[in-house]
Enzyme design. Sequence first.
Site, PDB file in Angstrom:
ATOM      1  N   ARG A  34      -2.728  76.095   5.022  1.00 11.00           N
ATOM      2  CA  ARG A  34      -3.167  74.941   4.229  1.00 11.00           C
ATOM      3  C   ARG A  34      -2.077  73.875   4.199  1.00 11.00           C
ATOM      4  NH1 ARG A  34      -7.997  76.374   2.653  1.00 11.00           N
ATOM      5  NH2 ARG A  34      -8.324  78.610   2.449  1.00 11.00           N
ATOM      6  N   ILE A  36       0.351  71.168   2.844  1.00 13.30           N
ATOM      7  CA  ILE A  36       1.098  71.168   1.581  1.00 13.30           C
ATOM      8  C   ILE A  36       0.727  69.973   0.701  1.00 13.30           C
ATOM      9  CG2 ILE A  36       3.149  69.854   2.330  1.00 13.30           C
ATOM     10  CD1 ILE A  36       4.826  72.171   1.089  1.00 13.30           C
ATOM     11  N   GLU A 105       3.940  63.083  12.076  1.00 12.87           N
ATOM     12  CA  GLU A 105       5.172  63.367  11.324  1.00 12.87           C
ATOM     13  C   GLU A 105       5.873  64.621  11.832  1.00 12.87           C
ATOM     14  OE1 GLU A 105       4.006  63.601   7.243  1.00 12.87           O
ATOM     15  OE2 GLU A 105       3.504  61.469   7.134  1.00 12.87           O
ATOM     16  N   HIS A 110      -0.645  70.077  16.271  1.00 16.92           N
ATOM     17  CA  HIS A 110      -1.501  70.618  15.222  1.00 16.92           C
ATOM     18  C   HIS A 110      -2.762  69.786  15.112  1.00 16.92           C
ATOM     19  CE1 HIS A 110       1.269  67.680  13.429  1.00 16.92           C
ATOM     20  NE2 HIS A 110       0.306  67.375  12.561  1.00 16.92           N
ATOM     21  N   HIS A 112      -5.629  68.784  12.182  1.00 21.38           N
ATOM     22  CA  HIS A 112      -6.007  68.808  10.776  1.00 21.38           C
ATOM     23  C   HIS A 112      -7.514  69.070  10.722  1.00 21.38           C
ATOM     24  CE1 HIS A 112      -2.417  66.388   9.246  1.00 21.38           C
ATOM     25  NE2 HIS A 112      -2.366  66.126  10.537  1.00 21.38           N
TER      26      HIS A 112
HETATM   27  P1  AMP Z   1       1.021  64.692  11.011  1.00 21.37           P
HETATM   28  O1  AMP Z   1       1.270  63.356  10.378  1.00 21.37           O
HETATM   29  O2  AMP Z   1      -0.260  64.732  11.780  1.00 21.37           O
HETATM   30  O3  AMP Z   1       2.215  65.163  11.823  1.00 21.37           O
HETATM   31  O4  AMP Z   1       0.799  65.692   9.808  1.00 21.37           O
HETATM   32  C1  AMP Z   1       1.776  66.558   9.321  1.00 21.37           C
HETATM   33  C2  AMP Z   1       1.185  67.278   8.123  1.00 21.37           C
HETATM   34  O5  AMP Z   1       1.995  68.393   7.827  1.00 21.37           O
HETATM   35  C3  AMP Z   1       1.080  66.439   6.856  1.00 21.37           C
HETATM   36  O6  AMP Z   1      -0.291  66.375   6.426  1.00 21.37           O
HETATM   37  C4  AMP Z   1       1.962  67.195   5.840  1.00 21.37           C
HETATM   38  O7  AMP Z   1       1.435  67.170   4.548  1.00 21.37           O
HETATM   39  C5  AMP Z   1       1.955  68.593   6.440  1.00 21.37           C
HETATM   40  N1  AMP Z   1       3.115  69.425   6.094  1.00 21.37           N
HETATM   41  C6  AMP Z   1       4.419  69.076   6.159  1.00 21.37           C
HETATM   42  N2  AMP Z   1       5.193  70.119   5.791  1.00 21.37           N
HETATM   43  C7  AMP Z   1       4.352  71.138   5.505  1.00 21.37           C
HETATM   44  C8  AMP Z   1       4.531  72.484   5.065  1.00 21.37           C
HETATM   45  N3  AMP Z   1       5.743  73.005   4.846  1.00 21.37           N
HETATM   46  N4  AMP Z   1       3.430  73.264   4.864  1.00 21.37           N
HETATM   47  C9  AMP Z   1       2.202  72.747   5.065  1.00 21.37           C
HETATM   48  N5  AMP Z   1       1.962  71.485   5.490  1.00 21.37           N
HETATM   49  C10 AMP Z   1       3.017  70.692   5.697  1.00 21.37           C
END
Ligand code: AMP
Length: 126
Positions: A34, A36, A105, A110, A112
């Site tokens: 999930r 965060i 980020e 990955h 979503h």
């Molecule tokens: P992106 O901008 O597509 O790289 O999305 C990165 C996602 O990773 C964001 O929605 C963050 O909220 C999520 N994220 C970052 N660190 C964690 C973590 N430790 N556990 C779960 N999700 C995370």
Amino acid sequence: MPYAYDDQNIFAKILRGEIPNDTVTETEHTLAFRDIEPQAPVHVLVIPKGPYVCHDHFAAEASEAEIVDFMRVTARICASEGVSPSEGGQGFRVIGNAGEDAVQEVPHYHLHILGGRPLGRMLQKG
Ligand code: AMP
């Protein structure tokens, strides 16, 4: 330019067990957990266990077994989270960000999975 994978990214640390995660499911090749900071009632991240930066890197260099497993896990989660229209759910969106313009980020590939509420149109204008 070839992709350079940074093994200090946060999802690499999750895969090594260095930081915790809220696991939804795990297979030999794939982990789903999930987000965060969920942006919808259902917000699950699906990642391959291999060192791939983004979608085209994964598609070009992952094995067929990794790719099939990743896609099937993604679909199974849509069903198990109750958002798959083919199972009576109200629908979902799958998003894969790559690079700067898409505001990726975390530089580990990955997808979503988002759902559980009306998600609006895909992109805002501008
Ligand atoms: P992106 O901008 O597509 O790289 O999305 C990165 C996602 O990773 C964001 O929605 C963050 O909220 C999520 N994220 C970052 N660190 C964690 C973590 N430790 N556990 C779960 N999700 C995370």
